[in-house]
Design a protein around this motif. Structure first.
Motif, PDB file in Angstrom:
ATOM      1  N   ASP A 168      23.106  29.481 -29.150  1.00 12.84           N
ATOM      2  CA  ASP A 168      22.500  29.992 -27.923  1.00 12.84           C
ATOM      3  C   ASP A 168      21.058  30.361 -28.251  1.00 12.84           C
ATOM      4  OD1 ASP A 168      21.775  31.168 -25.590  1.00 12.84           O
ATOM      5  OD2 ASP A 168      23.474  32.536 -25.468  1.00 12.84           O
ATOM      6  N   ARG A 169      20.113  29.703 -27.595  1.00 12.59           N
ATOM      7  CA  ARG A 169      18.698  29.903 -27.926  1.00 12.59           C
ATOM      8  C   ARG A 169      18.035  30.976 -27.066  1.00 12.59           C
ATOM      9  NH1 ARG A 169      16.671  23.775 -27.716  1.00 12.59           N
ATOM     10  NH2 ARG A 169      17.936  23.873 -25.844  1.00 12.59           N
ATOM     11  N   SER A 184      32.293  22.751 -18.784  1.00 14.27           N
ATOM     12  CA  SER A 184      32.259  22.609 -17.327  1.00 14.27           C
ATOM     13  C   SER A 184      30.836  22.824 -16.823  1.00 14.27           C
ATOM     14  CB  SER A 184      33.201  23.633 -16.684  1.00 14.27           C
ATOM     15  OG  SER A 184      32.703  24.939 -16.914  1.00 14.27           O
ATOM     16  N   LEU A 185      30.588  22.410 -15.601  1.00 15.72           N
ATOM     17  CA  LEU A 185      29.267  22.622 -14.989  1.00 15.72           C
ATOM     18  C   LEU A 185      28.999  24.111 -14.817  1.00 15.72           C
ATOM     19  CD1 LEU A 185      29.413  19.804 -12.287  1.00 15.72           C
ATOM     20  CD2 LEU A 185      28.003  19.817 -14.355  1.00 15.72           C
ATOM     21  N   GLU A 186      30.052  24.871 -14.494  1.00 14.62           N
ATOM     22  CA  GLU A 186      29.890  26.323 -14.349  1.00 14.62           C
ATOM     23  C   GLU A 186      29.488  26.961 -15.675  1.00 14.62           C
ATOM     24  OE1 GLU A 186      32.482  24.747 -11.211  1.00 14.62           O
ATOM     25  OE2 GLU A 186      32.553  24.608 -13.404  1.00 14.62           O
ATOM     26  N   TRP A 187      30.112  26.499 -16.759  1.00 15.47           N
ATOM     27  CA  TRP A 187      29.767  27.030 -18.089  1.00 15.47           C
ATOM     28  C   TRP A 187      28.306  26.715 -18.409  1.00 15.47           C
ATOM     29  CZ3 TRP A 187      27.890  25.702 -22.815  1.00 15.47           C
ATOM     30  CH2 TRP A 187      28.191  26.532 -23.884  1.00 15.47           C
ATOM     31  N   LEU A 188      27.892  25.506 -18.068  1.00 11.92           N
ATOM     32  CA  LEU A 188      26.525  25.087 -18.371  1.00 11.92           C
ATOM     33  C   LEU A 188      25.510  25.884 -17.548  1.00 11.92           C
ATOM     34  CD1 LEU A 188      25.346  23.022 -20.318  1.00 11.92           C
ATOM     35  CD2 LEU A 188      25.236  21.401 -18.442  1.00 11.92           C
ATOM     36  N   ASP A 189      25.887  26.261 -16.341  1.00 11.29           N
ATOM     37  CA  ASP A 189      25.001  27.097 -15.524  1.00 11.29           C
ATOM     38  C   ASP A 189      24.787  28.460 -16.161  1.00 11.29           C
ATOM     39  OD1 ASP A 189      24.513  25.231 -13.585  1.00 11.29           O
ATOM     40  OD2 ASP A 189      26.129  25.902 -12.257  1.00 11.29           O
ATOM     41  N   THR A 190      25.840  28.992 -16.776  1.00 13.18           N
ATOM     42  CA  THR A 190      25.764  30.320 -17.396  1.00 13.18           C
ATOM     43  C   THR A 190      25.040  30.265 -18.734  1.00 13.18           C
ATOM     44  OG1 THR A 190      27.864  30.886 -16.341  1.00 13.18           O
ATOM     45  CG2 THR A 190      27.133  32.302 -18.148  1.00 13.18           C
ATOM     46  N   TYR A 191      25.279  29.201 -19.511  1.00  9.07           N
ATOM     47  CA  TYR A 191      24.711  29.081 -20.867  1.00  9.07           C
ATOM     48  C   TYR A 191      23.796  27.860 -20.916  1.00  9.07           C
ATOM     49  CZ  TYR A 191      28.553  32.279 -21.777  1.00  9.07           C
ATOM     50  OH  TYR A 191      29.422  33.333 -21.734  1.00  9.07           O
ATOM     51  N   MET A 192      22.708  27.946 -20.188  1.00  9.17           N
ATOM     52  CA  MET A 192      21.801  26.793 -20.083  1.00  9.17           C
ATOM     53  C   MET A 192      21.038  26.527 -21.376  1.00  9.17           C
ATOM     54  SD  MET A 192      20.217  27.250 -16.272  1.00  9.17           S
ATOM     55  CE  MET A 192      19.751  28.953 -16.547  1.00  9.17           C
TER      56      MET A 192
END
Length: 201
Positions: A91-92, A62-70
C-alpha cells in the motif's frame, strides 16, 4: 491471492503461441466474477523450473476493494528454493498522524525480551504513555539488531556447526559429549527456524 496454476494471456507463458481451453475458461470466470487481476510490476513470470517460465500466481480483487485501496502495487519477492516467487502486495498511501508503534511476534520467543522491555519501561519514569512508547522504539531497535539482526546467518552458522559434528562422527569420533553437542545445536537451530517462520509471518 495465490497459485491458480493457469495463465490468462499467451505472454504469461514462455514460448506459448496460444491460450489453452482451461486458460480461456479461467479468464472468462475472472470477467464473470467482475474481478481485477492486479498487474505485476517488477517481473514477467512468477513460476520458474528449468527453462519453463509462467505467471500462474496472481492476485484477484473486486472493484469495490480497488476503490478502497487504489494506491496498491503488486511485486514479486525472491523465490529462494521454491519454484514460485512470493507475491507482495504493498500500500503506497502515506500514513497520516503519528508514527505507529510496531512489535514483532518473534521477539516474544526470546527469553530476554520481556525483561528488557520491563527494565526500559521502568527507566522512563512517569512520562506519558505515548511518550514512553516513542522512547522505547530506540532500545527496541538496538535489541532487535543485536538478537535478530541476521537470522539466516545465525541459522547458517548453526547448520555449519552441526555438519562439523556429523563429519566427526563419520570419521569415527563419537562419545557422549559429541552426541550432547549435536542435540544442543539441533535444538538451537530448530528454535531459530521457528523464530524465522514467525518473523516472516
Amino acid at each position: 491471492m495465490g497459485d491458480f496454476n493457469e495463465v490468462v494471456h499467451v505472454a504469461e507463458r514462455k514460448g506459448a503461441t496460444s491460450l489453452s481451453a482451461s486458460g480461456e475458461d479461467f479468464r472468462a470466470w475472472i470477467n464473470d466474477m467482475e474481478l481485477v487481476d492486479l498487474e505485476l510490476n517488477d517481473r514477467k513470470y512468477t513460476w520458474l523450473r528449468g527453462q519453463s517460465c509462467s505467471r500462474i500466481d496472481r492476485t484477484l480483487v473486486s472493484l469495490e476493494w480497488l476503490d478502497t485501496y487504489m494506491d496498491t502495487r503488486l511485486r514479486g519477492g525472491l523465490r529462494g528454493l521454491s519454484n514460485h516467487c512470493p507475491l507482495i502486495l504493498e500500500d503506497r498511501r502515506l500514513v497520516q498522524g503519528p508514527r505507529q508503534f510496531h512489535s514483532l511476534d518473534s521477539w516474544f520467543t526470546h527469553e530476554g525480551f520481556l525483561r528488557m522491555v520491563k527494565e526500559e519501561w521502568r527507566g522512563l519514569g512517569d512520562a506519558q504513555f505515548l511518550d514512553k512508547l516513542k522512547a522505547l522504539s530506540k532500545p527496541l531497535g538496538r535489541w532487535h539488531k543485536q538478537h535478530f539482526g541476521n537470522i539466516p546467518e545465525k541459522i547458517k552458522k548453526l547448520e555449519e556447526e552441526i555438519k562439523k559434528v556429523d563429519d566427526m562422527v563419520s570419521n569415527g569420533v563419537y562419545d557422549g559429549t559429541v552426541e550432547a553437542r549435536r542435540k544442543a545445536l539441533v535444538r538451537c537451530c530448530e528454535l531459530w527456524y521457528t523464530r524465522q517462520d514467525i518473523h516472516w509471518k
